[in-house]
Design a protein around this motif. Structure first.
Motif, PDB file in Angstrom:
ATOM      1  N   SER A 177       0.815  -1.217   0.000  1.00 30.92           N
ATOM      2  CA  SER A 177       0.000   0.000   0.000  1.00 30.92           C
ATOM      3  C   SER A 177       0.846   1.264   0.000  1.00 30.92           C
ATOM      4  N   ASP A 178       1.965   1.255   0.739  1.00 30.82           N
ATOM      5  CA  ASP A 178       2.811   2.453   0.795  1.00 30.82           C
ATOM      6  C   ASP A 178       3.402   2.777  -0.575  1.00 30.82           C
ATOM      7  N   LYS A 179       3.891   1.749  -1.265  1.00 28.71           N
ATOM      8  CA  LYS A 179       4.475   1.969  -2.588  1.00 28.71           C
ATOM      9  C   LYS A 179       3.415   2.411  -3.597  1.00 28.71           C
ATOM     10  N   LEU A 180       2.214   1.837  -3.490  1.00 25.15           N
ATOM     11  CA  LEU A 180       1.136   2.232  -4.390  1.00 25.15           C
ATOM     12  C   LEU A 180       0.740   3.693  -4.156  1.00 25.15           C
ATOM     13  N   SER A 181       0.722   4.105  -2.908  1.00 25.67           N
ATOM     14  CA  SER A 181       0.384   5.496  -2.590  1.00 25.67           C
ATOM     15  C   SER A 181       1.447   6.448  -3.117  1.00 25.67           C
ATOM     16  N   GLU A 182       2.699   6.058  -2.991  1.00 24.02           N
ATOM     17  CA  GLU A 182       3.786   6.909  -3.481  1.00 24.02           C
ATOM     18  C   GLU A 182       3.716   7.111  -4.990  1.00 24.02           C
ATOM     19  N   SER A 183       3.262   6.090  -5.701  1.00 24.59           N
ATOM     20  CA  SER A 183       3.164   6.193  -7.158  1.00 24.59           C
ATOM     21  C   SER A 183       1.858   6.828  -7.625  1.00 24.59           C
TER      22      SER A 183
END
Length: 385
Positions: A177-183
């Motif tokens: 989820s963190d990586k998806l939010s960053e992108s």
């Protein structure tokens, strides 16, 4: 490939074919008419008092057909058709079966890297058996697991999605989820939305409401319109297909969601959504015709092998343009950090090295090659793309 010349040749063949068909039908009609007339005469020769003899009628028919020369009439148009077809076939062979080796330049390939690209292509297409066999044949077994493992996971999740099981996809999205939010990805919201709709369509209104409170509420502030729409769907529990929101049940939504998942999965792997090998082959197929045409024109000229840049532009479709480039209209060289694009005072753009040569190392005023403006090299400014 000269598509216009192929079309013109095809039109000529079509025209000749129609003419031949029309002429053949005309000759056949004439022959049939003469035979029918002869039959009528033979039948009337049997009448009492008739002066006609059926032998004379047949002889007359033979002379008439001989004078008509139907074979000669048919051979003329058929010959023209055959010539047009022969030319068309030769044009197709020349245009569609060129010697593509002419566009090939002898360079050293890293066979290890090439094998990895091919194997990775098979794995990312879901052809795991083919990829494994290719790896065994090439002996690239050391890196096989690293290439195969992530795509194996991806296709297992997609296979579950094909069965409308979003559990594996939701687990993967939660773990990343963190990586998806960053992108800036909205994949998590889309997955929860689809799961909410699925629960609601089964008629479980209370369960759907609880799911919305738990998983969709965090997105309400940033996606209020979508959230309100989903809440309105609660009024149609179990009969969503007859509601104003029935578009949410379209099978295309599942296909779109699976494609979005695949895109985000590859993105987090640091890879493009499309296979690099597929993109390379598609782009190569697009530029091959102009390259072959150029090589045919330059055949026999030794400087071709030593060229670092093509002297003619080769255009690619928008889908194959991944970053901005500038090609100097004077030198035909692509801009680099050492040779950046420079804006002239008249508004035209040249590369720095071209300006340096034309201004004699910035010691004299020169004229812009595209307008009569006098240019001071010291006033040129670098452009940044």
């Amino acid at each position: 490939m000269e598509l216009n010349s192929i079309k013109d040749a095809f039109d000529r063949v079509t025209k000749k074919q129609k003419l031949s068909c029309s002429k053949s039908q005309e000759v056949i009609d004439q022959i049939r008419q003469e035979i029918e007339n002869a039959i009528d005469k033979v039948q009337s020769a049997n009448d009492p008092g008739s002066q006609l003899d059926y032998k004379s009628v047949l002889a007359q028919l033979k002379d008439t057909l001989h004078n008509m020369a139907p074979l000669s009439q048919l051979e003329g148009t058929q010959k023209e058709l055959n010539v047009a077809v022969s030319k068309y076939v030769k044009l197709l062979e020349k245009s569609l079966n060129p010697d593509i080796s002419k566009a090939y330049r002898n360079i050293d390939f890293d066979s290890h890297m090439l094998n990895q690209i091919i194997a990775s292509h098979f794995y990312r297409q879901g052809l795991f058996d083919v990829g494994d066999h290719f790896i065994r044949e090439t002996g690239e077994t050391e890196s096989a697991a690293a290439m195969k493992s992530p795509f194996l996971e991806m296709y297992q999740i997609i296979e579950a999605m094909d069965s409308q099981d979003l559990g594996p996809a939701l687990n993967w999205a939660a773990n990343n989820s963190d990586k998806l939010s960053e992108s800036g990805s909205h994949l998590m919201l889309k997955l929860h939305t689809m799961q909410f709709v699925k629960i609601l369509q089964d008629g479980n209104r209370d369960e759907a409401l609880m799911y919305a409170r738990t998983h969709l509420a965090p997105f309400a502030s940033s996606h209020m319109a979508d959230f309100q729409k989903l809440m309105a769907c609660l009024l149609w529990a179990g009969k969503l297909d007859s509601s104003p929101y029935n578009a949410l049940l379209s099978p295309a939504n599942w296909d779109s969601l699976a494609e979005e998942f695949k895109r985000q999965f590859c993105n987090l792997l640091g890879q493009s959504h499309d296979s690099p090998l597929s993109v390379t082959v598609a782009a190569g197929g697009q530029v091959l015709p102009p390259l072959l045409k150029f090589m045919n024109v330059m055949a026999g000229k030794k400087q071709v092998e030593s060229m670092n840049h093509l002297p003619v532009p080769v255009e690619l479709d928008r889908e194959f343009q991944f970053h901005s480039i500038f090609v100097c209209p004077v030198s035909k060289d692509e801009s680099t950090e050492d040779n950046p694009p420079m804006l002239l005072s008249c508004g035209h753009v040249l590369c720095k090295q071209s300006i340096t040569k034309m201004s004699k190392n910035s010691t004299k005023i020169f004229k812009c090659p595209y307008c009569p403006t006098d240019i001071d090299a010291g006033q040129c400014r670098q452009l940044y793309f």
